[in-house]
Design a protein around this motif. Structure first.
Motif, PDB file in Angstrom:
ATOM      1  N   TRP A 177       0.829  -1.211   0.000  1.00 37.84           N
ATOM      2  CA  TRP A 177       0.000   0.000   0.000  1.00 37.84           C
ATOM      3  C   TRP A 177       0.862   1.259   0.000  1.00 37.84           C
ATOM      4  CZ3 TRP A 177      -4.716   0.582  -1.450  1.00 37.84           C
ATOM      5  CH2 TRP A 177      -5.614  -0.475  -1.366  1.00 37.84           C
ATOM      6  N   ALA A 178       2.020   1.207   0.653  1.00 34.03           N
ATOM      7  CA  ALA A 178       2.939   2.360   0.610  1.00 34.03           C
ATOM      8  C   ALA A 178       3.422   2.591  -0.821  1.00 34.03           C
ATOM      9  CB  ALA A 178       4.119   2.122   1.547  1.00 34.03           C
ATOM     10  N   ILE A 179       3.747   1.510  -1.533  1.00 37.04           N
ATOM     11  CA  ILE A 179       4.176   1.632  -2.929  1.00 37.04           C
ATOM     12  C   ILE A 179       3.041   2.157  -3.791  1.00 37.04           C
ATOM     13  CG2 ILE A 179       4.913   0.320  -4.963  1.00 37.04           C
ATOM     14  CD1 ILE A 179       6.423  -1.540  -3.067  1.00 37.04           C
ATOM     15  N   ILE A 180       1.834   1.640  -3.572  1.00 39.48           N
ATOM     16  CA  ILE A 180       0.680   2.053  -4.374  1.00 39.48           C
ATOM     17  C   ILE A 180       0.427   3.553  -4.229  1.00 39.48           C
ATOM     18  CG2 ILE A 180      -1.831   1.835  -4.598  1.00 39.48           C
ATOM     19  CD1 ILE A 180      -1.459  -1.132  -3.808  1.00 39.48           C
ATOM     20  N   VAL A 181       0.434   4.040  -2.987  1.00 39.47           N
ATOM     21  CA  VAL A 181       0.203   5.465  -2.751  1.00 39.47           C
ATOM     22  C   VAL A 181       1.314   6.304  -3.363  1.00 39.47           C
ATOM     23  CG1 VAL A 181       0.000   7.236  -0.967  1.00 39.47           C
ATOM     24  CG2 VAL A 181      -1.184   5.055  -0.679  1.00 39.47           C
ATOM     25  N   ASP A 182       2.572   5.880  -3.136  1.00 36.92           N
ATOM     26  CA  ASP A 182       3.717   6.636  -3.656  1.00 36.92           C
ATOM     27  C   ASP A 182       3.683   6.693  -5.184  1.00 36.92           C
ATOM     28  OD1 ASP A 182       6.494   7.842  -3.369  1.00 36.92           O
ATOM     29  OD2 ASP A 182       6.952   6.065  -4.567  1.00 36.92           O
ATOM     30  N   LYS A 183       3.413   5.565  -5.841  1.00 37.47           N
ATOM     31  CA  LYS A 183       3.402   5.531  -7.303  1.00 37.47           C
ATOM     32  C   LYS A 183       2.209   6.296  -7.878  1.00 37.47           C
ATOM     33  CE  LYS A 183       7.109   3.294  -8.173  1.00 37.47           C
ATOM     34  NZ  LYS A 183       8.228   3.951  -8.895  1.00 37.47           N
ATOM     35  N   THR A 184       1.091   6.234  -7.203  1.00 33.72           N
ATOM     36  CA  THR A 184      -0.073   6.997  -7.670  1.00 33.72           C
ATOM     37  C   THR A 184       0.222   8.487  -7.677  1.00 33.72           C
ATOM     38  OG1 THR A 184      -1.599   5.295  -6.842  1.00 33.72           O
ATOM     39  CG2 THR A 184      -2.508   7.476  -7.268  1.00 33.72           C
ATOM     40  N   LEU A 185       0.834   8.973  -6.594  1.00 35.42           N
ATOM     41  CA  LEU A 185       1.214  10.387  -6.534  1.00 35.42           C
ATOM     42  C   LEU A 185       2.290  10.713  -7.560  1.00 35.42           C
ATOM     43  CD1 LEU A 185       1.311  10.881  -2.644  1.00 35.42           C
ATOM     44  CD2 LEU A 185      -0.508  11.537  -4.230  1.00 35.42           C
ATOM     45  N   LEU A 186       3.248   9.787  -7.760  1.00 33.84           N
ATOM     46  CA  LEU A 186       4.324  10.016  -8.729  1.00 33.84           C
ATOM     47  C   LEU A 186       3.769  10.138 -10.145  1.00 33.84           C
ATOM     48  CD1 LEU A 186       7.300  10.120  -9.624  1.00 33.84           C
ATOM     49  CD2 LEU A 186       7.272   7.616  -9.665  1.00 33.84           C
ATOM     50  N   PHE A 187       2.864   9.241 -10.530  1.00 36.44           N
ATOM     51  CA  PHE A 187       2.316   9.285 -11.886  1.00 36.44           C
ATOM     52  C   PHE A 187       1.434  10.518 -12.088  1.00 36.44           C
ATOM     53  CE2 PHE A 187       2.824   4.475 -11.926  1.00 36.44           C
ATOM     54  CZ  PHE A 187       3.997   4.545 -12.649  1.00 36.44           C
ATOM     55  N   ARG A 188       0.738  10.913 -11.050  1.00 37.31           N
ATOM     56  CA  ARG A 188      -0.067  12.130 -11.158  1.00 37.31           C
ATOM     57  C   ARG A 188       0.836  13.341 -11.352  1.00 37.31           C
ATOM     58  NH1 ARG A 188      -4.173  12.826  -6.369  1.00 37.31           N
ATOM     59  NH2 ARG A 188      -4.833  10.840  -7.303  1.00 37.31           N
ATOM     60  N   ARG A 189       1.937  13.387 -10.600  1.00 40.93           N
ATOM     61  CA  ARG A 189       2.886  14.491 -10.744  1.00 40.93           C
ATOM     62  C   ARG A 189       3.585  14.441 -12.106  1.00 40.93           C
ATOM     63  NH1 ARG A 189       5.125  13.493  -6.407  1.00 40.93           N
ATOM     64  NH2 ARG A 189       6.961  12.353  -7.087  1.00 40.93           N
ATOM     65  N   THR A 190       3.902  13.236 -12.573  1.00 42.28           N
ATOM     66  CA  THR A 190       4.562  13.096 -13.878  1.00 42.28           C
ATOM     67  C   THR A 190       3.662  13.562 -15.007  1.00 42.28           C
ATOM     68  OG1 THR A 190       5.884  11.226 -13.064  1.00 42.28           O
ATOM     69  CG2 THR A 190       5.642  11.449 -15.454  1.00 42.28           C
ATOM     70  N   ARG A 191       2.383  13.220 -14.947  1.00 43.49           N
ATOM     71  CA  ARG A 191       1.449  13.679 -15.986  1.00 43.49           C
ATOM     72  C   ARG A 191       1.336  15.186 -16.003  1.00 43.49           C
ATOM     73  NH1 ARG A 191      -1.586   9.135 -14.279  1.00 43.49           N
ATOM     74  NH2 ARG A 191      -2.819  10.477 -12.901  1.00 43.49           N
TER      75      ARG A 191
END
Length: 238
Positions: free
Chosen positions: A43-57
Motif C-alpha cells: 500500500w505504501a508503494i501504491i500510494v507513492d506511485k499513484t502520486l508520482l504518476f499524477r505528478r509526472t502527468r
C-alpha cells in the motif's frame, strides 16, 4: 465422565481476528505477520506511485505547453538545464546537451549527430521508464506469491490442528473448528495482500506504458526537428 461435560471442560477459543492470530501456531503467526508487513509495504508503494504518476502527468502537460508555445530551444534549454528535469524535460535536456556538445569548440562533430541524438534519447527514455517502474516488481511478486504463502500457513495450521485432534481423541466440531479457522485465517491474509497488489500492479503498469508512449512520441518529434536543423546547417556548410 459425560461427553458433554468433557466438551465443556475443553479450553474456549476466542473467535475474533486477534484471537485467531494469538492462538495460531508459531509458524502460522510468522506467515501472517510477514503477509501483513508485505501488505503495508504494497500500500505504501501504491500510494507513492499513484502520486508520482499524477505528478509526472502534470509535468509532462506543463512541458508540452511550454515547448509548443513558440519559445526558442535555447531559452527552453536554459530554463530546464538548471533543474533536475524528469519525464519530457529530461528527454529534451539530454538531446540538447548532445546537440550543444557537438558544436562546442573549434571542431564541429556534426557528422552522425542524428544517430548520437537518437541513442541519447533512447537511453534517457529507458532511464525514465526504469524510474517509473521501480518497486512495481514487488507488487507483482506479492500478487503471485501471496496466496501460496498464505496457503502454506493454512496447511501448517491444519496439520497442527489434526495433530491436536488425534492427541485429544475428540472429533467434535467445538474442537475441530477453532484450529481450522486459525489455519484458514492465513489464507485470508494472503488474499488480502495479493488482490490489491495485483490490481494496483496492472493499473500502474498501464500508466507506465502510457507515459513511455508519450516519451517516445515526443522523442520522435524532437528528433525530427533537430534533424531538419542538421540538414540546414549541412546545406549552408556546403
Amino acid at each position: 465422565m459425560n461427553p458433554a461435560d468433557a466438551v465443556q471442560a475443553l479450553p474456549v477459543h476466542e473467535i475474533t481476528l486477534f484471537g485467531l492470530f494469538w492462538q495460531a501456531h508459531f509458524v502460522v503467526k510468522v506467515v501472517m505477520l510477514g503477509l501483513l508487513g508485505a501488505s503495508v509495504w504494497c500500500w505504501a508503494i501504491i500510494v507513492d506511485k499513484t502520486l508520482l504518476f499524477r505528478r509526472t502527468r502534470a509535468e509532462m502537460d506543463a512541458f508540452e505547453e511550454s515547448f509548443w508555445s513558440g519559445r526558442s530551444l535555447e531559452e527552453l534549454y536554459r530554463s530546464f538545464n538548471d533543474k533536475a528535469p524528469t519525464g519530457l524535460g529530461a528527454v529534451f535536456v539530454a538531446a540538447m546537451r548532445e546537440w550543444k556538445r557537438s558544436f562546442e569548440g573549434s571542431g564541429r562533430s556534426i557528422h552522425s549527430l542524428g544517430q548520437r541524438i537518437d541513442k541519447v534519447l533512447d537511453v534517457t527514455i529507458q532511464r525514465e521508464v526504469e524510474r517509473l517502474e521501480s518497486r512495481l516488481l514487488f507488487l507483482a511478486s506479492i500478487g503471485s506469491a501471496g496466496p501460496y504463502i498464505g496457503l502454506f500457513g493454512t496447511v501448517w495450521g491444519i496439520m497442527t490442528a489434526f495433530t491436536s485432534i488425534a492427541a485429544s481423541k475428540n472429533t467434535s466440531l467445538a474442537v475441530v473448528a477453532p484450529g481450522i479457522a486459525e489455519a484458514l485465517f492465513a489464507t485470508a491474509i494472503g488474499l488480502f495482500a495479493a488482490i490489491p497488489a495485483v490490481l494496483a500492479y496492472n493499473k500502474l503498469q498501464a500508466s507506465v506504458a502510457k507515459a513511455q508512449g508519450r516519451l517516445e512520441g515526443f522523442a520522435d518529434e524532437f528528433s525530427a526537428i533537430l534533424s531538419r536543423q542538421i540538414d540546414e546547417r549541412l546545406a549552408l556548410a556546403a
